[in-house]
Motif scaffolding. Structure first.
Motif, PDB file in Angstrom:
ATOM      1  N   ILE A  31      11.333 -14.309   4.852  1.00 57.78           N
ATOM      2  CA  ILE A  31       9.894 -14.526   4.953  1.00 57.78           C
ATOM      3  C   ILE A  31       9.398 -15.093   3.624  1.00 57.78           C
ATOM      4  CG2 ILE A  31       9.650 -12.872   6.819  1.00 57.78           C
ATOM      5  CD1 ILE A  31       8.609 -10.814   4.802  1.00 57.78           C
ATOM      6  N   ASP A  32       8.147 -14.917   3.260  1.00 52.47           N
ATOM      7  CA  ASP A  32       7.655 -15.499   2.013  1.00 52.47           C
ATOM      8  C   ASP A  32       6.443 -14.733   1.507  1.00 52.47           C
ATOM      9  OD1 ASP A  32       5.232 -16.557   3.241  1.00 52.47           O
ATOM     10  OD2 ASP A  32       6.476 -18.135   4.101  1.00 52.47           O
ATOM     11  N   GLN A  33       5.908 -15.194   0.376  1.00 54.79           N
ATOM     12  CA  GLN A  33       4.831 -14.458  -0.280  1.00 54.79           C
ATOM     13  C   GLN A  33       3.526 -14.453   0.516  1.00 54.79           C
ATOM     14  OE1 GLN A  33       3.100 -16.418  -3.914  1.00 54.79           O
ATOM     15  NE2 GLN A  33       4.699 -17.935  -3.550  1.00 54.79           N
ATOM     16  N   THR A  34       3.358 -15.359   1.476  1.00 53.97           N
ATOM     17  CA  THR A  34       2.119 -15.377   2.252  1.00 53.97           C
ATOM     18  C   THR A  34       1.977 -14.134   3.119  1.00 53.97           C
ATOM     19  OG1 THR A  34       3.083 -16.607   4.119  1.00 53.97           O
ATOM     20  CG2 THR A  34       2.149 -17.898   2.309  1.00 53.97           C
ATOM     21  N   TYR A  35       3.070 -13.422   3.361  1.00 48.70           N
ATOM     22  CA  TYR A  35       2.974 -12.186   4.142  1.00 48.70           C
ATOM     23  C   TYR A  35       2.128 -11.130   3.439  1.00 48.70           C
ATOM     24  CZ  TYR A  35       6.397 -13.446   7.767  1.00 48.70           C
ATOM     25  OH  TYR A  35       7.035 -14.026   8.833  1.00 48.70           O
ATOM     26  N   ILE A 115       7.402   0.815  -6.030  1.00 47.37           N
ATOM     27  CA  ILE A 115       6.977   1.112  -4.659  1.00 47.37           C
ATOM     28  C   ILE A 115       7.807   0.278  -3.695  1.00 47.37           C
ATOM     29  CG2 ILE A 115       5.057   1.194  -3.036  1.00 47.37           C
ATOM     30  CD1 ILE A 115       3.139   1.155  -5.435  1.00 47.37           C
ATOM     31  N   ALA A 116       8.473   0.955  -2.780  1.00 47.17           N
ATOM     32  CA  ALA A 116       9.254   0.283  -1.742  1.00 47.17           C
ATOM     33  C   ALA A 116       8.513   0.393  -0.419  1.00 47.17           C
ATOM     34  CB  ALA A 116      10.631   0.911  -1.620  1.00 47.17           C
ATOM     35  N   VAL A 117       8.453  -0.723   0.306  1.00 48.66           N
ATOM     36  CA  VAL A 117       7.783  -0.755   1.604  1.00 48.66           C
ATOM     37  C   VAL A 117       8.831  -0.924   2.693  1.00 48.66           C
ATOM     38  CG1 VAL A 117       6.096  -1.962   3.045  1.00 48.66           C
ATOM     39  CG2 VAL A 117       5.684  -1.719   0.578  1.00 48.66           C
ATOM     40  N   ASP A 118       8.949   0.072   3.537  1.00 47.36           N
ATOM     41  CA  ASP A 118       9.868   0.114   4.671  1.00 47.36           C
ATOM     42  C   ASP A 118      11.312  -0.225   4.270  1.00 47.36           C
ATOM     43  OD1 ASP A 118       9.529   0.988   7.404  1.00 47.36           O
ATOM     44  OD2 ASP A 118      10.454  -0.888   7.979  1.00 47.36           O
ATOM     45  N   ASN A 119      11.817   0.579   3.381  1.00 41.71           N
ATOM     46  CA  ASN A 119      13.215   0.448   2.967  1.00 41.71           C
ATOM     47  C   ASN A 119      13.716   1.811   2.498  1.00 41.71           C
ATOM     48  OD1 ASN A 119      15.747  -0.511   2.289  1.00 41.71           O
ATOM     49  ND2 ASN A 119      14.995  -2.196   1.064  1.00 41.71           N
ATOM     50  N   CYS A 240       7.016  -1.808  13.973  1.00 40.83           N
ATOM     51  CA  CYS A 240       7.976  -2.766  13.427  1.00 40.83           C
ATOM     52  C   CYS A 240       8.064  -2.643  11.922  1.00 40.83           C
ATOM     53  CB  CYS A 240       7.619  -4.197  13.849  1.00 40.83           C
ATOM     54  SG  CYS A 240       6.212  -4.921  12.971  1.00 40.83           S
ATOM     55  N   HIS A 241       8.881  -3.495  11.372  1.00 37.88           N
ATOM     56  CA  HIS A 241       9.271  -3.501   9.967  1.00 37.88           C
ATOM     57  C   HIS A 241       8.250  -4.205   9.067  1.00 37.88           C
ATOM     58  CE1 HIS A 241      12.163  -3.524   6.681  1.00 37.88           C
ATOM     59  NE2 HIS A 241      12.348  -4.823   6.712  1.00 37.88           N
ATOM     60  N   TYR A 242       7.151  -4.694   9.628  1.00 32.79           N
ATOM     61  CA  TYR A 242       6.231  -5.562   8.889  1.00 32.79           C
ATOM     62  C   TYR A 242       4.818  -4.980   8.877  1.00 32.79           C
ATOM     63  CZ  TYR A 242      10.199  -8.630   9.443  1.00 32.79           C
ATOM     64  OH  TYR A 242      11.478  -9.144   9.413  1.00 32.79           O
ATOM     65  N   PRO A 243       4.605  -3.885   8.131  1.00 29.78           N
ATOM     66  CA  PRO A 243       3.272  -3.259   8.131  1.00 29.78           C
ATOM     67  C   PRO A 243       2.200  -4.138   7.513  1.00 29.78           C
ATOM     68  CG  PRO A 243       4.659  -2.304   6.419  1.00 29.78           C
ATOM     69  CD  PRO A 243       5.551  -3.181   7.263  1.00 29.78           C
ATOM     70  N   MET A 244       2.569  -5.055   6.625  1.00 31.19           N
ATOM     71  CA  MET A 244       1.563  -5.938   6.037  1.00 31.19           C
ATOM     72  C   MET A 244       0.944  -6.855   7.086  1.00 31.19           C
ATOM     73  SD  MET A 244       4.817  -7.011   5.727  1.00 31.19           S
ATOM     74  CE  MET A 244       5.294  -6.340   4.138  1.00 31.19           C
TER      75      MET A 244
END
Length: 270
Positions: A31-35, A115-119, A240-244
């Motif tokens: 993915i990329d920084q726009t997420y 801070i780790a997000v979903d890992n 899913c894995h993408y809370p942002m």
């Protein structure tokens, strides 16, 4: 969009705002920084916010003959150095969390928070032997049908039947379009990250803060065993894995809580 050169490769980044700390957001695989759009909008009024595209992701370059996770972690360090960042809180999603762990333990001085997000849902724990054949199959399938294998893995592990369709479409498109030389070389490394985690965790100075989505459980026993310098865990609801993307408000609130705690501890120590 701005660029530095790291290990001969252009690395794209953006900076926003100012404040008592720098939040450096590192995205996950393919993915990329726009997420991080919703996080940038929320936090740039209070902090300096930096986002980046990992090498071979987004607008960053692909001119690298050898692709390693260590090299990608070095890119994070080189960005911190190039921008003279201080009081850095590293925030990494998915693979980005593995990379900030490597960066924070290699170049610890400017890092005040992690801070780790979903890992790290099975921190420093190898896959059971019965999964070895599946891993081999994924790697072999990737050599034959790279885009299809990426899509299958995303649908099987990272997305769920209740995930909104627009998120499924966005993630699947990113996985299918991922730069193949990078993906082929780094994929086998994903499956042995537990070894690196066991090696570097004792070197992590800040507490390991996790914000995980509850679509897949977190192994708390593994955290208690391997997060030797302490941990915190916030779980948020999601499919899913993408809370942002799916739960940006909940993610922002959780991040805000953790960041406040990091800064309170740092100011108390100072």
């Amino acid at each position: 969009m701005q660029t530095i050169i790291s290990n001969g490769t252009p690395i794209s980044y953006n900076t926003y705002g100012s404040g008592p700390a720098t939040l450096l957001f590192v995205h996950g695989s393919f993915i990329d920084q726009t997420y991080w759009k919703e996080q940038v909008a929320f936090f740039k009024e209070k902090y300096k916010v930096v986002t980046m595209d990992l090498a071979a992701h987004g607008q960053s370059g692909t001119n690298r003959s050898e692709w390693t996770l260590r090299g990608m972690a070095d890119d994070i360090i080189n960005l911190i150095r190039a921008l003279n960042l201080e009081r850095v809180i590293l925030i990494g999603h998915s693979l980005g969390a593995n990379l900030i762990l490597m960066a924070a333990t290699t170049y610890p001085d400017p890092v005040i928070g992690f801070i780790a997000v979903d890992n790290f849902k099975n921190l420093a724990t190898p896959l059971p032997p019965e999964y070895d054949s599946q891993v081999e199959e994924i790697i072999e399938n990737s050599k034959k049908a790279y885009a299809d294998t990426n899509e299958h893995y995303a649908r099987m592990v990272l997305l769920g039947p209740e995930t909104p369709q627009w998120i499924i479409d966005k993630v699947v498109a990113a996985c299918r379009a991922a730069y193949e030389p990078m993906g082929q070389q780094t994929m086998p490394q994903f499956f042995i990250m537990d070894r690196i985690e066991r090696e570097v965790l004792p070197l992590l100075r800040p507490k390991m803060n996790l914000i995980n989505v509850n679509y897949m459980p977190t192994n708390v026993e593994a955290l208690e065993k391997h997060a030797v310098n302490g941990y915190s865990l916030i779980e948020i609801a999601g499919t899913c894995h993408y809370p942002m993307l799916e739960s940006p408000k909940a993610l922002n609130e959780a991040l805000d809580e953790v960041i406040d705690e990091v800064l309170q501890v740092k100011f108390t120590d100072s």
